[in-house]
Design a protein around this motif. Structure first.
Motif, PDB file in Angstrom:
ATOM      1  N   ALA A   1       0.542  -7.888   1.187  1.00  0.00           N
ATOM      2  CA  ALA A   1      -0.118  -8.249   2.444  1.00  0.00           C
ATOM      3  C   ALA A   1       0.334  -9.628   2.908  1.00  0.00           C
ATOM      4  CB  ALA A   1      -1.632  -8.218   2.268  1.00  0.00           C
ATOM      5  N   GLU A   2       0.459 -10.553   1.978  1.00  0.00           N
ATOM      6  CA  GLU A   2       0.907 -11.901   2.321  1.00  0.00           C
ATOM      7  C   GLU A   2       2.338 -11.871   2.855  1.00  0.00           C
ATOM      8  OE1 GLU A   2       1.782 -16.051   0.012  1.00  0.00           O
ATOM      9  OE2 GLU A   2       0.040 -14.879  -0.621  1.00  0.00           O
ATOM     10  N   ARG A   3       3.188 -11.082   2.220  1.00  0.00           N
ATOM     11  CA  ARG A   3       4.586 -10.984   2.656  1.00  0.00           C
ATOM     12  C   ARG A   3       4.692 -10.363   4.042  1.00  0.00           C
ATOM     13  NH1 ARG A   3       9.739  -8.295  -0.155  1.00  0.00           N
ATOM     14  NH2 ARG A   3      11.159  -8.781   1.518  1.00  0.00           N
ATOM     15  N   LEU A   4       3.831  -9.381   4.336  1.00  0.00           N
ATOM     16  CA  LEU A   4       3.837  -8.742   5.649  1.00  0.00           C
ATOM     17  C   LEU A   4       3.114  -9.582   6.699  1.00  0.00           C
ATOM     18  CD1 LEU A   4       3.088  -5.021   4.736  1.00  0.00           C
ATOM     19  CD2 LEU A   4       5.251  -5.967   5.575  1.00  0.00           C
ATOM     20  N   GLY A   5       2.329 -10.532   6.247  1.00  0.00           N
ATOM     21  CA  GLY A   5       1.555 -11.343   7.185  1.00  0.00           C
ATOM     22  C   GLY A   5       0.370 -10.584   7.738  1.00  0.00           C
ATOM     23  N   THR A   6      -0.173  -9.691   6.920  1.00  0.00           N
ATOM     24  CA  THR A   6      -1.312  -8.869   7.339  1.00  0.00           C
ATOM     25  C   THR A   6      -2.438  -9.016   6.325  1.00  0.00           C
ATOM     26  OG1 THR A   6      -0.600  -6.928   6.085  1.00  0.00           O
ATOM     27  CG2 THR A   6       0.252  -7.142   8.322  1.00  0.00           C
ATOM     28  N   GLY A   7      -3.503  -8.316   6.584  1.00  0.00           N
ATOM     29  CA  GLY A   7      -4.603  -8.304   5.641  1.00  0.00           C
ATOM     30  C   GLY A   7      -4.385  -7.253   4.558  1.00  0.00           C
ATOM     31  N   VAL A   8      -5.122  -7.386   3.486  1.00  0.00           N
ATOM     32  CA  VAL A   8      -5.047  -6.438   2.371  1.00  0.00           C
ATOM     33  C   VAL A   8      -5.430  -5.043   2.844  1.00  0.00           C
ATOM     34  CG1 VAL A   8      -6.079  -5.862   0.139  1.00  0.00           C
ATOM     35  CG2 VAL A   8      -5.470  -8.218   0.657  1.00  0.00           C
ATOM     36  N   ARG A   9      -6.370  -4.983   3.758  1.00  0.00           N
ATOM     37  CA  ARG A   9      -6.858  -3.696   4.262  1.00  0.00           C
ATOM     38  C   ARG A   9      -5.740  -2.858   4.891  1.00  0.00           C
ATOM     39  NH1 ARG A   9     -12.062  -3.456   8.186  1.00  0.00           N
ATOM     40  NH2 ARG A   9     -12.000  -1.224   8.307  1.00  0.00           N
ATOM     41  N   PHE A  10      -4.846  -3.519   5.629  1.00  0.00           N
ATOM     42  CA  PHE A  10      -3.726  -2.822   6.266  1.00  0.00           C
ATOM     43  C   PHE A  10      -2.812  -2.187   5.212  1.00  0.00           C
ATOM     44  CE2 PHE A  10       0.693  -2.882   7.797  1.00  0.00           C
ATOM     45  CZ  PHE A  10       0.583  -1.969   8.827  1.00  0.00           C
ATOM     46  N   VAL A  11      -2.492  -2.946   4.177  1.00  0.00           N
ATOM     47  CA  VAL A  11      -1.620  -2.439   3.111  1.00  0.00           C
ATOM     48  C   VAL A  11      -2.302  -1.285   2.395  1.00  0.00           C
ATOM     49  CG1 VAL A  11      -0.397  -3.012   0.982  1.00  0.00           C
ATOM     50  CG2 VAL A  11      -0.490  -4.676   2.845  1.00  0.00           C
ATOM     51  N   ARG A  12      -3.580  -1.418   2.120  1.00  0.00           N
ATOM     52  CA  ARG A  12      -4.312  -0.328   1.451  1.00  0.00           C
ATOM     53  C   ARG A  12      -4.325   0.931   2.312  1.00  0.00           C
ATOM     54  NH1 ARG A  12      -6.232  -1.916  -3.200  1.00  0.00           N
ATOM     55  NH2 ARG A  12      -6.928  -4.055  -3.534  1.00  0.00           N
ATOM     56  N   ARG A  13      -4.400   0.762   3.637  1.00  0.00           N
ATOM     57  CA  ARG A  13      -4.364   1.916   4.537  1.00  0.00           C
ATOM     58  C   ARG A  13      -2.986   2.581   4.510  1.00  0.00           C
ATOM     59  NH1 ARG A  13      -5.836   0.100   9.787  1.00  0.00           N
ATOM     60  NH2 ARG A  13      -3.673   0.139  10.390  1.00  0.00           N
ATOM     61  N   LEU A  14      -1.913   1.779   4.485  1.00  0.00           N
ATOM     62  CA  LEU A  14      -0.566   2.335   4.367  1.00  0.00           C
ATOM     63  C   LEU A  14      -0.449   3.187   3.105  1.00  0.00           C
ATOM     64  CD1 LEU A  14       1.756  -0.688   5.298  1.00  0.00           C
ATOM     65  CD2 LEU A  14       1.250   1.321   6.697  1.00  0.00           C
ATOM     66  N   ILE A  15      -1.020   2.687   2.023  1.00  0.00           N
ATOM     67  CA  ILE A  15      -0.977   3.400   0.743  1.00  0.00           C
ATOM     68  C   ILE A  15      -1.819   4.674   0.821  1.00  0.00           C
ATOM     69  CG2 ILE A  15      -1.678   3.263  -1.680  1.00  0.00           C
ATOM     70  CD1 ILE A  15      -0.943   0.201  -1.445  1.00  0.00           C
ATOM     71  N   ALA A  16      -3.026   4.577   1.322  1.00  0.00           N
ATOM     72  CA  ALA A  16      -3.934   5.724   1.395  1.00  0.00           C
ATOM     73  C   ALA A  16      -3.359   6.840   2.268  1.00  0.00           C
ATOM     74  CB  ALA A  16      -5.293   5.291   1.929  1.00  0.00           C
ATOM     75  N   GLU A  17      -2.665   6.459   3.349  1.00  0.00           N
ATOM     76  CA  GLU A  17      -2.075   7.442   4.259  1.00  0.00           C
ATOM     77  C   GLU A  17      -0.685   7.872   3.803  1.00  0.00           C
ATOM     78  OE1 GLU A  17      -2.246   5.519   8.064  1.00  0.00           O
ATOM     79  OE2 GLU A  17      -4.424   5.736   8.202  1.00  0.00           O
ATOM     80  N   ARG A  18      -0.248   7.381   2.636  1.00  0.00           N
ATOM     81  CA  ARG A  18       1.065   7.701   2.058  1.00  0.00           C
ATOM     82  C   ARG A  18       2.197   7.366   3.028  1.00  0.00           C
ATOM     83  NH1 ARG A  18      -2.174   8.304  -1.745  1.00  0.00           N
ATOM     84  NH2 ARG A  18      -2.085  10.018  -3.228  1.00  0.00           N
ATOM     85  N   ARG A  19       2.057   6.245   3.754  1.00  0.00           N
ATOM     86  CA  ARG A  19       3.084   5.810   4.697  1.00  0.00           C
ATOM     87  C   ARG A  19       4.069   4.850   4.052  1.00  0.00           C
ATOM     88  NH1 ARG A  19      -0.419   3.621   9.439  1.00  0.00           N
ATOM     89  NH2 ARG A  19       1.576   2.777  10.048  1.00  0.00           N
ATOM     90  N   ILE A  20       3.805   4.464   2.803  1.00  0.00           N
ATOM     91  CA  ILE A  20       4.698   3.595   2.056  1.00  0.00           C
ATOM     92  C   ILE A  20       4.655   4.025   0.594  1.00  0.00           C
ATOM     93  CG2 ILE A  20       2.966   1.801   1.581  1.00  0.00           C
ATOM     94  CD1 ILE A  20       5.229  -0.268   2.164  1.00  0.00           C
TER      95      ILE A  20
END
Length: 73
Positions: free
Chosen positions: A15-34
């Protein structure tokens, strides 16, 4: 099987590397987009996967042709 020395990042680090919140990264993972790695109950993202995600979602600037601007009166 390919052996890689790629560093695995925690969700917080990604999340820090993307400049986003942890929630965004967790959503990417949950939706299998990454792609991600499960290490026991921990979720990790490869630096290479994160770099590929950034590259794939990079939008290039639109190129305007000079004639699109029109003429001044």
């Amino acid at each position: 099987m390919t052996h890689t020395t790629d560093r695995l990042l925690a969700v917080e680090e990604a999340a820090e590397r993307l400049g986003t919140g942890v929630r965004f990264v967790r959503r990417l993972i949950a939706e299998r987009r990454i792609a991600f790695v499960k290490v026991g109950r921990h979720v990790r993202l490869s630096e290479a996967v994160l770099s590929a995600y950034i590259e794939a979602h990079t939008v290039q600037p639109a190129r305007r042709v000079r004639s699109d601007y029109g003429r001044a009166a």
